[in-house]
Design an enzyme around this catalytic site. Sequence first.
Site, PDB file in Angstrom:
ATOM      1  N   HIS A  38       0.826  -1.207   0.000  1.00 46.55           N
ATOM      2  CA  HIS A  38       0.000   0.000   0.000  1.00 46.55           C
ATOM      3  C   HIS A  38       0.862   1.259   0.000  1.00 46.55           C
ATOM      4  O   HIS A  38       2.067   1.209   0.263  1.00 46.55           O
ATOM      5  CB  HIS A  38      -0.941   0.013   1.203  1.00 46.55           C
ATOM      6  CG  HIS A  38      -0.232   0.083   2.533  1.00 46.55           C
ATOM      7  ND1 HIS A  38       0.201   1.252   3.096  1.00 46.55           N
ATOM      8  CD2 HIS A  38       0.116  -0.900   3.402  1.00 46.55           C
ATOM      9  CE1 HIS A  38       0.777   1.010   4.254  1.00 46.55           C
ATOM     10  NE2 HIS A  38       0.748  -0.299   4.460  1.00 46.55           N
ATOM     11  N   CYS A  96       3.239  -5.149   6.574  1.00 46.51           N
ATOM     12  CA  CYS A  96       2.949  -4.870   5.169  1.00 46.51           C
ATOM     13  C   CYS A  96       4.148  -4.247   4.462  1.00 46.51           C
ATOM     14  O   CYS A  96       5.123  -3.838   5.075  1.00 46.51           O
ATOM     15  CB  CYS A  96       1.744  -3.959   5.044  1.00 46.51           C
ATOM     16  SG  CYS A  96       0.192  -4.870   5.050  1.00 46.51           S
TER      17      CYS A  96
END
Length: 271
Positions: free
Chosen positions: A228, A244
């Site tokens: 992201h 992440c």
Amino acid sequence: MTSWTALLGTTRRRLVAAGTVVVLALAVLLAVLLPGDEPVTRPTADPTPTTASASPAVPDAPPETPAATFPTTVAAAVVDEVDVFAGPDAGAAPVQSLDAGDQLSGQLTFVVDSQQGDWLQVQLPTRPNGSTGWVRAADMSLTSHDYSIEVRLAEHRMLVRQADAVLLDTPVGVGAADAPTPGGTYYLKELLQPPDPDGGYGPYAYGLSGFSTVFTSYSGGEGVIGIHGTDAPETVGTDVSDGCIRVTNEVVRQMVEDIGLPLGTRVTITA
């Protein structure tokens, strides 16, 4: 309550043509993105994750392309509930059932490893990481592509390829020492659009088929790892996240809007 929009395609052009958007509750957001206020749960057993080292300079020349087999076959479910079997046996009972409604995007996507008659052996977006199972081919719509992603944790580096061509070579932020990004081979299972493109997750977030080895739940989600954007671009290139892979907003826009990475793109994460 803040909501997200799930994008069930790849490029903006395809999304507009398909007209497919789903409003999602943030309470069940793609997890293990950025630290939040919700409690998290760690497994009782000590995890054995791969940790990342300090960030060196990113080399100018791309490395040799690792061995890969193309095209990648992707199976998108055309039913709301997919039965998963231990083998290609119509007379056996399913070992589990996956509900599309449990996915933020409302879509179940798999990467196909092999086909035997009316059956597909697929990679599963479930715990434990690396799980596979057999599904009915009749429950799937098949497509193929030749894209792949490689993430090198110690180098804080990500390469996006189409077949043997490197399309993108960029620094990334990865998991901190106490919440490392798990190594392994996964795939892009969904594409989400946060409500604030300038917020902590940037304009887009890909959900992967893998899960944190540290968190069994996170902000109401299941500890899914993702790729992201960020509102803190200075953190890209460091050990910063809860698992992440963090890129700049410019890079994640390039992945979605320019390259148009399809769901089912393999993501290999190495030390």
